[in-house]
Design a protein around this motif. Structure first.
Motif, PDB file in Angstrom:
ATOM      1  N   TYR A  89     -43.526 -16.497   7.301  1.00  0.00           N
ATOM      2  CA  TYR A  89     -43.656 -17.884   7.745  1.00  0.00           C
ATOM      3  C   TYR A  89     -44.928 -18.501   7.159  1.00  0.00           C
ATOM      4  O   TYR A  89     -46.038 -18.048   7.437  1.00  0.00           O
ATOM      5  CB  TYR A  89     -43.692 -17.952   9.269  1.00  0.00           C
ATOM      6  CG  TYR A  89     -42.462 -17.337   9.915  1.00  0.00           C
ATOM      7  CD1 TYR A  89     -41.200 -17.899   9.754  1.00  0.00           C
ATOM      8  CD2 TYR A  89     -42.568 -16.170  10.667  1.00  0.00           C
ATOM      9  CE1 TYR A  89     -40.076 -17.333  10.330  1.00  0.00           C
ATOM     10  CE2 TYR A  89     -41.450 -15.603  11.248  1.00  0.00           C
ATOM     11  CZ  TYR A  89     -40.210 -16.182  11.066  1.00  0.00           C
ATOM     12  OH  TYR A  89     -39.099 -15.605  11.637  1.00  0.00           O
ATOM     13  N   THR A  95     -41.145 -21.694  12.376  1.00  0.00           N
ATOM     14  CA  THR A  95     -41.681 -20.433  12.909  1.00  0.00           C
ATOM     15  C   THR A  95     -41.250 -20.286  14.366  1.00  0.00           C
ATOM     16  O   THR A  95     -41.408 -21.212  15.154  1.00  0.00           O
ATOM     17  CB  THR A  95     -43.218 -20.427  12.825  1.00  0.00           C
ATOM     18  OG1 THR A  95     -43.606 -20.622  11.459  1.00  0.00           O
ATOM     19  CG2 THR A  95     -43.776 -19.114  13.330  1.00  0.00           C
ATOM     20  N   PRO A  96     -40.702 -19.135  14.755  1.00  0.00           N
ATOM     21  CA  PRO A  96     -40.280 -18.935  16.152  1.00  0.00           C
ATOM     22  C   PRO A  96     -41.444 -19.131  17.112  1.00  0.00           C
ATOM     23  O   PRO A  96     -42.591 -18.791  16.796  1.00  0.00           O
ATOM     24  CB  PRO A  96     -39.781 -17.487  16.167  1.00  0.00           C
ATOM     25  CG  PRO A  96     -39.466 -17.164  14.747  1.00  0.00           C
ATOM     26  CD  PRO A  96     -40.430 -17.953  13.919  1.00  0.00           C
ATOM     27  N   HIS A  97     -41.119 -19.687  18.284  1.00  0.00           N
ATOM     28  CA  HIS A  97     -42.154 -19.919  19.282  1.00  0.00           C
ATOM     29  C   HIS A  97     -42.342 -18.708  20.186  1.00  0.00           C
ATOM     30  O   HIS A  97     -43.443 -18.285  20.463  1.00  0.00           O
ATOM     31  CB  HIS A  97     -41.809 -21.162  20.122  1.00  0.00           C
ATOM     32  CG  HIS A  97     -41.872 -22.433  19.345  1.00  0.00           C
ATOM     33  ND1 HIS A  97     -40.773 -22.981  18.722  1.00  0.00           N
ATOM     34  CD2 HIS A  97     -42.905 -23.261  19.084  1.00  0.00           C
ATOM     35  CE1 HIS A  97     -41.119 -24.099  18.109  1.00  0.00           C
ATOM     36  NE2 HIS A  97     -42.414 -24.292  18.309  1.00  0.00           N
ATOM     37  N   SER A 100     -36.640 -14.481  22.381  1.00  0.00           N
ATOM     38  CA  SER A 100     -35.633 -14.935  23.336  1.00  0.00           C
ATOM     39  C   SER A 100     -35.554 -13.993  24.526  1.00  0.00           C
ATOM     40  O   SER A 100     -36.005 -12.857  24.486  1.00  0.00           O
ATOM     41  CB  SER A 100     -34.259 -15.016  22.664  1.00  0.00           C
ATOM     42  OG  SER A 100     -33.802 -13.710  22.328  1.00  0.00           O
ATOM     43  N   HIS A 105     -34.582 -11.789  19.123  1.00  0.00           N
ATOM     44  CA  HIS A 105     -35.626 -12.159  18.170  1.00  0.00           C
ATOM     45  C   HIS A 105     -36.380 -10.928  17.655  1.00  0.00           C
ATOM     46  O   HIS A 105     -36.716 -10.822  16.487  1.00  0.00           O
ATOM     47  CB  HIS A 105     -36.603 -13.116  18.829  1.00  0.00           C
ATOM     48  CG  HIS A 105     -37.760 -13.489  17.962  1.00  0.00           C
ATOM     49  ND1 HIS A 105     -37.622 -14.189  16.792  1.00  0.00           N
ATOM     50  CD2 HIS A 105     -39.080 -13.226  18.083  1.00  0.00           C
ATOM     51  CE1 HIS A 105     -38.816 -14.362  16.243  1.00  0.00           C
ATOM     52  NE2 HIS A 105     -39.712 -13.784  16.995  1.00  0.00           N
ATOM     53  N   SER A 111     -34.187 -11.494  13.085  1.00  0.00           N
ATOM     54  CA  SER A 111     -35.638 -11.431  13.251  1.00  0.00           C
ATOM     55  C   SER A 111     -36.306 -11.003  11.957  1.00  0.00           C
ATOM     56  O   SER A 111     -35.768 -10.210  11.191  1.00  0.00           O
ATOM     57  CB  SER A 111     -36.010 -10.467  14.382  1.00  0.00           C
ATOM     58  OG  SER A 111     -35.538  -9.164  14.088  1.00  0.00           O
ATOM     59  N   ASP A 211     -43.698 -13.988  15.177  1.00  0.00           N
ATOM     60  CA  ASP A 211     -43.786 -15.429  15.428  1.00  0.00           C
ATOM     61  C   ASP A 211     -45.195 -15.892  15.054  1.00  0.00           C
ATOM     62  O   ASP A 211     -45.768 -16.773  15.681  1.00  0.00           O
ATOM     63  CB  ASP A 211     -43.473 -15.752  16.888  1.00  0.00           C
ATOM     64  CG  ASP A 211     -44.350 -14.963  17.856  1.00  0.00           C
ATOM     65  OD1 ASP A 211     -45.127 -14.103  17.383  1.00  0.00           O
ATOM     66  OD2 ASP A 211     -44.271 -15.192  19.074  1.00  0.00           O
TER      67      ASP A 211
END
Length: 244
Positions: A89, A95-97, A100, A105, A111, A211
């Protein structure tokens, strides 16, 4: 000031203080066997046949100490990064926060993998010993892109708000400290990452479920321990009212 037979001067109160320190160390354990120190200074014996000193014995000869009262509480702390994250990223968008609720994720096919590259001059290879036995780790990092507004004089972050609107909640704002928002008084992040491989020689930890942005400074690595870190019955505040 008094003098002994050899003519050397000594202060009785300092001698008593020195003997008191030696006595305290003796009680705490000066050798490989359980120690029992008698009232007579010259009758300090140590033998495996002597009984262990109990907590009551210790409290009789060693007064309680309050170490915290001797030091002030620092208001500014300087930390050193121990490594850097190599992530796919490159920008905040996309970008994942957060992982899940179902865990896809961190463990699913979508992922992303990355490398936590630790600095050899700071982290010796022995520090990574036994880490490969854990499935997950906590990665504590510094959100350096959010630190551009840090005051050089006070160290405080001027670029944060008391209330924010989380990505999963669009109708109202939440107190910043009740969220994982990266814009904080101290821009420190915390992520649970799946460990895929640990290479102590190269100081690399290959992880999954990132993340974290590429180039992010790493402050610390800690093992995820399910017995202590997982509390299934814990409430999640405003998140409990949202669908997973």
């Amino acid at each position: 000031m008094q003098t002994n037979k050899l003519g050397y001067g000594f202060a009785p109160h300092r001698t008593a203080l020195l003997l008191n320190r030696i006595f305290a160390k003796t009680i705490a354990g000066c050798c490989h066997h359980p120690c029992r120190t008698y009232r007579n200074w010259n009758d300090t014996r140590c033998s495996s046949s002597k009984r262990d000193i109990t907590n009551n014995d210790r409290s009789e000869v060693i007064p309680p100490r309050s170490y915290t009262q001797q030091f002030g509480t620092p208001t500014r702390i300087v930390a050193q990064s121990i490594g850097v994250c190599r992530s796919p990223y490159m920008e905040r968008a996309g970008t994942p926060h957060q992982p899940s609720a179902k865990g896809e994720h961190m463990m699913g096919e979508t992922s992303q993998e990355g490398i936590l590259q630790l600095f050899p001059d700071i982290v010796p290879a022995q520090a990574l010993q036994d880490l490969e036995g854990f499935d997950f780790i906590w990665c504590i990092f510094y959100c350096h892109l959010n630190a551009m507004n840090v005051d050089s004089d006070t160290g405080g972050n001027r670029g944060w708000n008391a209330r924010v609107r989380p990505p999963r909640l669009s109708d109202r704002k939440i107190g910043t400290l009740a969220t994982r928002a990266p814009h904080r008084p101290n821009p420190i992040g915390l992520s649970a990452l799946r460990v895929l491989e640990v290479n102590a020689d190269s100081r690399e930890i290959r992880v999954k479920g990132l993340d974290i942005l590429d180039g992010t400074p790493i402050l610390d690595i800690k093992p995820y321990i399910k017995h202590y870190d997982a509390i299934p019955s814990a409430k999640a505040g405003w998140l409990d009212h949202l669908e997973p």
